[in-house]
Motif scaffolding. Structure first.
Motif, PDB file in Angstrom:
ATOM      1  N   ILE A   1       2.539  -4.803  10.352  1.00 40.60           N
ATOM      2  CA  ILE A   1       1.599  -5.057   9.264  1.00 40.60           C
ATOM      3  C   ILE A   1       1.998  -4.230   8.045  1.00 40.60           C
ATOM      4  CG2 ILE A   1      -0.393  -5.646  10.710  1.00 40.60           C
ATOM      5  CD1 ILE A   1      -1.330  -2.790  10.433  1.00 40.60           C
ATOM      6  N   ALA A   2       1.503  -4.646   6.897  1.00 45.12           N
ATOM      7  CA  ALA A   2       1.710  -3.908   5.646  1.00 45.12           C
ATOM      8  C   ALA A   2       0.390  -3.906   4.883  1.00 45.12           C
ATOM      9  CB  ALA A   2       2.802  -4.553   4.809  1.00 45.12           C
ATOM     10  N   ARG A   3       0.061  -2.758   4.306  1.00 48.60           N
ATOM     11  CA  ARG A   3      -1.178  -2.630   3.539  1.00 48.60           C
ATOM     12  C   ARG A   3      -0.858  -2.290   2.089  1.00 48.60           C
ATOM     13  NH1 ARG A   3      -2.286   0.027   8.220  1.00 48.60           N
ATOM     14  NH2 ARG A   3      -2.047   2.102   7.317  1.00 48.60           N
ATOM     15  N   ILE A   4      -1.642  -2.832   1.199  1.00 44.80           N
ATOM     16  CA  ILE A   4      -1.514  -2.513  -0.219  1.00 44.80           C
ATOM     17  C   ILE A   4      -2.892  -2.126  -0.746  1.00 44.80           C
ATOM     18  CG2 ILE A   4       0.515  -3.933  -0.693  1.00 44.80           C
ATOM     19  CD1 ILE A   4      -1.352  -6.099  -1.765  1.00 44.80           C
ATOM     20  N   GLY A   5      -2.895  -1.200  -1.702  1.00 45.60           N
ATOM     21  CA  GLY A   5      -4.126  -0.833  -2.387  1.00 45.60           C
ATOM     22  C   GLY A   5      -4.166  -1.479  -3.754  1.00 45.60           C
ATOM     23  N   ILE A   6      -5.306  -2.024  -4.109  1.00 46.32           N
ATOM     24  CA  ILE A   6      -5.472  -2.740  -5.376  1.00 46.32           C
ATOM     25  C   ILE A   6      -6.602  -2.087  -6.156  1.00 46.32           C
ATOM     26  CG2 ILE A   6      -5.836  -4.990  -6.458  1.00 46.32           C
ATOM     27  CD1 ILE A   6      -5.232  -6.187  -3.614  1.00 46.32           C
ATOM     28  N   THR A   7      -6.335  -1.749  -7.406  1.00 50.64           N
ATOM     29  CA  THR A   7      -7.363  -1.173  -8.271  1.00 50.64           C
ATOM     30  C   THR A   7      -7.570  -2.096  -9.465  1.00 50.64           C
ATOM     31  OG1 THR A   7      -6.706   1.079  -7.653  1.00 50.64           O
ATOM     32  CG2 THR A   7      -8.075   0.827  -9.612  1.00 50.64           C
ATOM     33  N   VAL A   8      -8.780  -2.597  -9.598  1.00 52.65           N
ATOM     34  CA  VAL A   8      -9.139  -3.496 -10.698  1.00 52.65           C
ATOM     35  C   VAL A   8      -9.953  -2.688 -11.710  1.00 52.65           C
ATOM     36  CG1 VAL A   8     -10.263  -5.650 -11.329  1.00 52.65           C
ATOM     37  CG2 VAL A   8      -9.224  -5.409  -9.067  1.00 52.65           C
TER      38      VAL A   8
ATOM     39  N   LEU B   1      -1.569  -9.275 -13.205  1.00 54.70           N
ATOM     40  CA  LEU B   1      -2.903  -9.461 -13.766  1.00 54.70           C
ATOM     41  C   LEU B   1      -3.243  -8.314 -14.703  1.00 54.70           C
ATOM     42  CD1 LEU B   1      -4.855 -10.571 -10.553  1.00 54.70           C
ATOM     43  CD2 LEU B   1      -3.988 -12.034 -12.385  1.00 54.70           C
ATOM     44  N   GLU B   2      -4.027  -8.615 -15.697  1.00 52.35           N
ATOM     45  CA  GLU B   2      -4.397  -7.602 -16.685  1.00 52.35           C
ATOM     46  C   GLU B   2      -5.262  -6.514 -16.051  1.00 52.35           C
ATOM     47  OE1 GLU B   2      -6.380  -7.409 -21.173  1.00 52.35           O
ATOM     48  OE2 GLU B   2      -6.515  -9.228 -19.943  1.00 52.35           O
ATOM     49  N   LEU B   3      -4.953  -5.257 -16.381  1.00 51.85           N
ATOM     50  CA  LEU B   3      -5.717  -4.096 -15.917  1.00 51.85           C
ATOM     51  C   LEU B   3      -5.866  -4.055 -14.399  1.00 51.85           C
ATOM     52  CD1 LEU B   3      -8.536  -3.899 -18.634  1.00 51.85           C
ATOM     53  CD2 LEU B   3      -6.447  -2.551 -18.485  1.00 51.85           C
ATOM     54  N   THR B   4      -4.793  -4.417 -13.715  1.00 57.56           N
ATOM     55  CA  THR B   4      -4.786  -4.398 -12.251  1.00 57.56           C
ATOM     56  C   THR B   4      -3.606  -3.567 -11.774  1.00 57.56           C
ATOM     57  OG1 THR B   4      -5.791  -6.592 -12.151  1.00 57.56           O
ATOM     58  CG2 THR B   4      -4.712  -5.794 -10.153  1.00 57.56           C
ATOM     59  N   ARG B   5      -3.873  -2.636 -10.875  1.00 55.07           N
ATOM     60  CA  ARG B   5      -2.844  -1.751 -10.333  1.00 55.07           C
ATOM     61  C   ARG B   5      -2.687  -2.020  -8.838  1.00 55.07           C
ATOM     62  NH1 ARG B   5      -0.848   3.775 -11.170  1.00 55.07           N
ATOM     63  NH2 ARG B   5      -0.316   4.669  -9.146  1.00 55.07           N
ATOM     64  N   VAL B   6      -1.427  -2.008  -8.386  1.00 53.50           N
ATOM     65  CA  VAL B   6      -1.120  -2.220  -6.974  1.00 53.50           C
ATOM     66  C   VAL B   6      -0.343  -1.023  -6.457  1.00 53.50           C
ATOM     67  CG1 VAL B   6      -0.062  -3.739  -5.267  1.00 53.50           C
ATOM     68  CG2 VAL B   6      -1.001  -4.707  -7.370  1.00 53.50           C
ATOM     69  N   ASP B   7      -0.777  -0.464  -5.347  1.00 55.74           N
ATOM     70  CA  ASP B   7      -0.084   0.649  -4.699  1.00 55.74           C
ATOM     71  C   ASP B   7       0.344   0.229  -3.297  1.00 55.74           C
ATOM     72  OD1 ASP B   7      -0.392   3.108  -6.531  1.00 55.74           O
ATOM     73  OD2 ASP B   7      -2.421   2.290  -6.469  1.00 55.74           O
ATOM     74  N   GLY B   8       1.524   0.703  -2.896  1.00 52.46           N
ATOM     75  CA  GLY B   8       2.036   0.375  -1.582  1.00 52.46           C
ATOM     76  C   GLY B   8       3.416  -0.253  -1.702  1.00 52.46           C
ATOM     77  N   PRO B   9       3.834  -0.966  -0.676  1.00 49.36           N
ATOM     78  CA  PRO B   9       3.110  -1.176   0.592  1.00 49.36           C
ATOM     79  C   PRO B   9       3.268  -0.005   1.552  1.00 49.36           C
ATOM     80  CG  PRO B   9       5.204  -2.321   0.650  1.00 49.36           C
ATOM     81  CD  PRO B   9       5.102  -1.706  -0.724  1.00 49.36           C
ATOM     82  N   TRP B  10       2.318   0.092   2.471  1.00 45.01           N
ATOM     83  CA  TRP B  10       2.416   1.035   3.579  1.00 45.01           C
ATOM     84  C   TRP B  10       2.614   0.224   4.853  1.00 45.01           C
ATOM     85  CZ3 TRP B  10      -1.162   1.791  -0.388  1.00 45.01           C
ATOM     86  CH2 TRP B  10      -1.004   2.968  -1.135  1.00 45.01           C
ATOM     87  N   TRP B  11       3.683   0.513   5.554  1.00 42.43           N
ATOM     88  CA  TRP B  11       4.047  -0.246   6.754  1.00 42.43           C
ATOM     89  C   TRP B  11       3.477   0.439   7.991  1.00 42.43           C
ATOM     90  CZ3 TRP B  11       6.409  -4.492   4.886  1.00 42.43           C
ATOM     91  CH2 TRP B  11       7.090  -4.392   3.670  1.00 42.43           C
ATOM     92  N   ALA B  12       3.130  -0.347   9.004  1.00 40.93           N
ATOM     93  CA  ALA B  12       2.525   0.238  10.199  1.00 40.93           C
ATOM     94  C   ALA B  12       2.662  -0.700  11.390  1.00 40.93           C
ATOM     95  CB  ALA B  12       1.049   0.556   9.954  1.00 40.93           C
ATOM     96  N   LEU B  13       2.375  -0.136  12.562  1.00 40.34           N
ATOM     97  CA  LEU B  13       2.249  -0.899  13.798  1.00 40.34           C
ATOM     98  C   LEU B  13       0.779  -0.970  14.175  1.00 40.34           C
ATOM     99  CD1 LEU B  13       5.110   0.715  15.926  1.00 40.34           C
ATOM    100  CD2 LEU B  13       5.180  -1.494  14.753  1.00 40.34           C
ATOM    101  N   ARG B  14       0.414  -1.982  14.928  1.00 38.26           N
ATOM    102  CA  ARG B  14      -0.948  -2.050  15.449  1.00 38.26           C
ATOM    103  C   ARG B  14      -1.113  -1.028  16.577  1.00 38.26           C
ATOM    104  NH1 ARG B  14       0.241  -7.516  14.536  1.00 38.26           N
ATOM    105  NH2 ARG B  14      -1.205  -8.553  13.099  1.00 38.26           N
ATOM    106  N   PRO B  15      -2.343  -0.564  16.808  1.00 42.62           N
ATOM    107  CA  PRO B  15      -2.564   0.394  17.900  1.00 42.62           C
ATOM    108  C   PRO B  15      -2.153  -0.147  19.261  1.00 42.62           C
ATOM    109  CG  PRO B  15      -4.459   0.334  16.428  1.00 42.62           C
ATOM    110  CD  PRO B  15      -3.564  -0.807  16.014  1.00 42.62           C
TER     111      PRO B  15
END
Length: 231
Positions: free
Chosen positions: A29-36, A120-134
Motif C-alpha cells: 500500500i501507499a499513503r499520501i497526505g493532502i492539504t486543501v 489543483l489550486e492551493l492543494t498540497r500533496v505529501d508522500g507517498p509513504w510505502w507500507a505492508l499490511r499488518p
C-alpha cells in the motif's frame, strides 16, 4: 525441580539460540497526505471556498474507484490573519485548511492521482509513504525463516558435540516489525518523501513512482535439550 533449571542437567543438557530473519519485499500500500487550503476576506467566504476545494479533491480521489482503499478526513482549521492598524489589530483575512489521507493499492494510479491533486489550486500533496499490511504474508515468512534458523543453529551446536537435539523446551517470539509501520503517517523526516503544491492550471504528466522496498525482520529465542554427548 532439576528440569526447571535454565542450564539443564548432565542427562539433558540444554542449548539456547536466537534465530533471525530479514526480508526485502515490495510494498502493498501507499499513503499520501493532502492539504486543501483557502483564503477569504471574511470567515464565510473562506469557508465557502474551502468547502468547494475540499469537494473537488474528494471527488477526484473517489473517481479512482477500487485503486483507493481508504480515504479519511483529518484536521480542519480556519483562522484569522491579523494586521496592525494604528494601535489596534484587525482581521485582514481568514485562512482555512483541511487535511486528508488517501491509501492506494494501485501504484500506477498513484502517480497519476498525485500529479492531478498537486495541479489543483492551493492543494498540497505529501508522500507517498510505502507500507505492508499488518497481515501481510511477508511477516509470516520472516517468522518461519527465523524459527528455521534457530533450529539449524541449535543443531549445529549439538553436532559440534557429536550429539543431536532431543526436544524443544521453549520458543519465544521477539516480534516481527515493518520498517514503515501501518497506521498513522510516518514523521516527515523519515523515509522517502515528496511534497507538491500547485497554483497553476496546467496539466502535469503523471509521476513515474518507484515503490520503496520494505524491510521485514523477525527474531526468536529458542531452547532445546540435547542427547548427552560423549566428551
Amino acid at each position: 525441580m532439576t528440569s526447571d533449571l535454565p542450564y539443564g542437567t548432565a542427562e539433558a543438557p540444554r542449548v539456547a539460540v536466537r534465530g533471525e530473519a530479514r526480508l526485502e519485499v515490495d510494498p502493498e500500500i501507499a499513503r499520501i497526505g493532502i492539504t486543501v487550503s483557502a483564503r477569504g476576506t471574511d470567515r464565510r467566504s473562506a469557508l465557502d471556498d474551502l468547502t468547494r476545494r475540499n469537494t473537488t479533491v474528494l471527488d477526484l480521489v473517489k473517481s479512482y474507484g477500487q485503486a483507493v482503499e481508504k480515504l479519511e478526513t483529518g484536521a480542519f482549521s480556519i483562522s484569522p490573519e491579523l494586521t496592525r492598524h494604528g494601535r489596534a489589530e484587525r482581521v485582514r483575512a481568514y485562512h482555512g485548511r483541511v487535511h486528508l489521507t488517501a491509501e492506494l493499492t494501485d501504484f500506477t494510479a498513484l502517480g497519476e492521482l498525485t500529479t492531478r491533486l498537486a495541479d489543483l489550486e492551493l492543494t498540497r500533496v505529501d508522500g507517498p509513504w510505502w507500507a505492508l499490511r499488518p497481515d501481510s504474508p511477508a511477516h509470516a515468512e520472516a517468522r518461519r525463516r527465523a524459527v528455521t534458523e534457530a533450529v539449524q543453529r541449535a543443531r549445529e551446536y549439538a553436532q559440534a558435540l557429536g550429539t543431536g537435539l532431543a526436544a524443544l523446551i521453549e520458543l519465544a517470539d521477539l516480534g516481527a516489525e515493518n520498517a514503515t509501520p501501518y497506521g498513522a503517517l510516518p514523521p516527515a523526516a523519515g523515509g522517502a518523501r515528496m511534497a507538491f503544491a500547485a497554483e497553476a492550471a496546467d496539466i502535469a504528466p503523471a509521476l513515474d513512482l518507484e515503490p520503496q522496498r520494505q524491510t521485514v525482520t523477525a527474531q526468536v529465542n529458542a531452547r532445546f535439550t540435547m542427547h548427552p554427548p560423549q566428551l
